[in-house]
Design a protein around this motif. Structure first.
Motif, PDB file in Angstrom:
ATOM      1  N   UNK A  51       0.845  -1.192   0.000  1.00 59.05           N
ATOM      2  CA  UNK A  51       0.000   0.000   0.000  1.00 59.05           C
ATOM      3  C   UNK A  51       0.878   1.237   0.000  1.00 59.05           C
ATOM      4  N   UNK A  52       0.658   2.116  -0.949  1.00 58.50           N
ATOM      5  CA  UNK A  52       1.400   3.362  -1.049  1.00 58.50           C
ATOM      6  C   UNK A  52       0.433   4.517  -0.806  1.00 58.50           C
ATOM      7  N   UNK A  53       0.777   5.396   0.141  1.00 59.57           N
ATOM      8  CA  UNK A  53      -0.146   6.439   0.588  1.00 59.57           C
ATOM      9  C   UNK A  53       0.441   7.818   0.308  1.00 59.57           C
ATOM     10  N   UNK A  54      -0.283   8.620  -0.448  1.00 62.82           N
ATOM     11  CA  UNK A  54       0.117  10.003  -0.693  1.00 62.82           C
ATOM     12  C   UNK A  54      -0.533  10.886   0.372  1.00 62.82           C
ATOM     13  N   UNK A  55       0.275  11.622   1.096  1.00 64.73           N
ATOM     14  CA  UNK A  55      -0.233  12.546   2.118  1.00 64.73           C
ATOM     15  C   UNK A  55      -0.325  13.933   1.490  1.00 64.73           C
ATOM     16  N   UNK A  56      -1.507  14.504   1.465  1.00 60.72           N
ATOM     17  CA  UNK A  56      -1.714  15.825   0.857  1.00 60.72           C
ATOM     18  C   UNK A  56      -2.242  16.796   1.895  1.00 60.72           C
ATOM     19  N   UNK A  57      -1.966  18.065   1.663  1.00 60.76           N
ATOM     20  CA  UNK A  57      -2.497  19.108   2.539  1.00 60.76           C
ATOM     21  C   UNK A  57      -3.955  19.375   2.187  1.00 60.76           C
ATOM     22  N   UNK A  58      -4.770  19.603   3.199  1.00 62.14           N
ATOM     23  CA  UNK A  58      -6.176  19.937   2.979  1.00 62.14           C
ATOM     24  C   UNK A  58      -6.463  21.416   3.244  1.00 62.14           C
ATOM     25  N   UNK A  59      -5.409  22.171   3.580  1.00 59.09           N
ATOM     26  CA  UNK A  59      -5.552  23.616   3.795  1.00 59.09           C
ATOM     27  C   UNK A  59      -4.341  24.321   3.193  1.00 59.09           C
ATOM     28  N   UNK A  60      -4.478  25.636   3.001  1.00 58.07           N
ATOM     29  CA  UNK A  60      -3.350  26.465   2.590  1.00 58.07           C
ATOM     30  C   UNK A  60      -2.600  26.941   3.825  1.00 58.07           C
ATOM     31  N   UNK A  61      -1.295  27.172   3.672  1.00 60.82           N
ATOM     32  CA  UNK A  61      -0.564  27.729   4.796  1.00 60.82           C
ATOM     33  C   UNK A  61       0.927  27.449   4.732  1.00 60.82           C
ATOM     34  N   UNK A  62       1.622  27.909   5.768  1.00 52.74           N
ATOM     35  CA  UNK A  62       3.069  27.761   5.857  1.00 52.74           C
ATOM     36  C   UNK A  62       3.407  26.543   6.714  1.00 52.74           C
ATOM     37  N   UNK A  63       4.318  25.716   6.223  1.00 44.53           N
ATOM     38  CA  UNK A  63       4.750  24.548   6.987  1.00 44.53           C
ATOM     39  C   UNK A  63       5.556  25.018   8.197  1.00 44.53           C
ATOM     40  N   UNK A  64       5.041  24.714   9.371  1.00 38.85           N
ATOM     41  CA  UNK A  64       5.703  25.111  10.607  1.00 38.85           C
ATOM     42  C   UNK A  64       6.712  24.065  11.068  1.00 38.85           C
ATOM     43  N   UNK A  65       6.386  22.791  10.846  1.00 42.45           N
ATOM     44  CA  UNK A  65       7.302  21.711  11.220  1.00 42.45           C
ATOM     45  C   UNK A  65       6.899  20.424  10.512  1.00 42.45           C
ATOM     46  N   UNK A  66       7.852  19.505  10.430  1.00 41.77           N
ATOM     47  CA  UNK A  66       7.562  18.152   9.954  1.00 41.77           C
ATOM     48  C   UNK A  66       8.335  17.181  10.831  1.00 41.77           C
ATOM     49  N   UNK A  67       7.848  15.946  10.921  1.00 36.01           N
ATOM     50  CA  UNK A  67       8.368  15.032  11.942  1.00 36.01           C
ATOM     51  C   UNK A  67       9.310  13.966  11.410  1.00 36.01           C
ATOM     52  N   UNK A  68       9.174  13.553  10.149  1.00 32.21           N
ATOM     53  CA  UNK A  68       9.944  12.412   9.656  1.00 32.21           C
ATOM     54  C   UNK A  68      10.621  12.724   8.334  1.00 32.21           C
ATOM     55  N   UNK A  69      11.747  12.060   8.126  1.00 32.60           N
ATOM     56  CA  UNK A  69      12.480  12.198   6.883  1.00 32.60           C
ATOM     57  C   UNK A  69      12.441  10.875   6.128  1.00 32.60           C
ATOM     58  N   UNK A  70      13.006  10.856   4.940  1.00 31.70           N
ATOM     59  CA  UNK A  70      13.000   9.655   4.108  1.00 31.70           C
ATOM     60  C   UNK A  70      13.710   8.512   4.836  1.00 31.70           C
TER      61      UNK A  70
END
Length: 280
Positions: A51-70
């Protein structure tokens, strides 16, 4: 002495006789026999995530943080991406204030409408005034409902600034950085589920009726020598792949310890004995 013409003819005949003819395919081998004497077919394939899952944004805005890398694995309940919430908090407060105002207006309109009904019953007020009061009350009631919907939308938008992922998924792609402006619908991450994997192999028409959905398969991987993995056939195509002129078969593979990875080459061994016996 033999004729030179006969010698030349014999030489031509010897040269023209083929010694052997071989054919090979990277994804198919002729049936063989395993140690128990069962008729088996070996087919090669490459692993893919189940299963391959694409995570998309559902709102507009500035990315404040992200938790995981490749290459990292997600943790359940942990925020994968946080989008700046300031505008969405303000929008929610405005929606709450509008709802409170609409509720107050409805109380006033309902009170007047109830009073007018009593006056009309006492013949102390014209019915037209009652009808106007009723209309005002109904408009205020509808406005209150609209403000409730607006608040719900504001709360939902705020919640969508926090994007979480299921536990145990692996990051194959990260497409954003801190400070990026993202739009609704923009892809942020690609996640893979690898507790089970799949391999697509190709078989000829000679063997397509000897395979069955749910049939067990034993697999080995070049990258993990000496290990055997179990799987089963999930789907068998009803028509050939035009580029290969053979039938795609999808095999689901258990991945204990997640030591297999997408891209690994595997050799799938499928027993044909039982199926062939049933056909006979």
């Amino acid at each position: 002495m033999k004729s030179p013409i006969l010698l030349r003819l014999a030489t031509v005949l010897l040269v023209s006789i083929p010694l052997s003819v071989t054919a090979s395919s990277p994804s198919y081998q002729e049936p063989a026999f395993n140690s128990s004497g069962a008729d088996v077919l070996h087919v090669m394939g490459s692993l893919q995530s189940l299963e391959s899952i694409a995570v998309v944004s559902q709102v507009d805005g500035v990315v404040e943080s992200y938790a995981h890398d490749v290459g990292e694995q997600t943790s359940g309940g942990t925020s994968l991406v946080t989008i700046n919430q300031e505008d969405y908090l303000l929008a929610m407060e405005r929606a709450r204030a509008s709802l409170a105002q609409a509720n107050a207006e409805l109380v006033v309109k309902k009170s007047r409408y109830d009073r007018y009904k009593r006056l009309v019953a006492q013949n102390n007020l014209a019915r037209e005034q009652l009808e106007n009061a009723e209309a005002d009350y109904l408009v205020s009631k509808a406005d209150l409902r609209l403000q409730e919907v607006s608040l719900g939308e504001a709360e939902l938008a705020l919640a969508r600034t926090q994007i979480t992922a299921e536990n145990g998924l692996w990051v194959s792609e990260r497409l954003i950085n801190k400070g990026d402006w993202v739009h609704s619908g923009q892809k942020l991450y690609q996640l893979e589920q690898i507790e089970k994997l799949k391999a697509v192999v190709y078989i000829t028409e000679e063997h397509v009726n000897s395979f069955a959905s749910g049939q067990g398969v034993t697999l080995t991987a070049e990258a993990v020598p000496g290990h055997y993995f179990s799987g089963h056939i999930r789907t068998i195509a009803i028509q050939t792949d035009t580029t290969r002129n053979s039938y795609p078969v999808e095999i689901v593979i258990d991945n204990p310890g997640m030591i297999l990875r997408p891209g690994f080459t595997v050799d799938a061994e499928v027993s044909l004995t039982n199926l062939v016996a049933e056909e006979e």
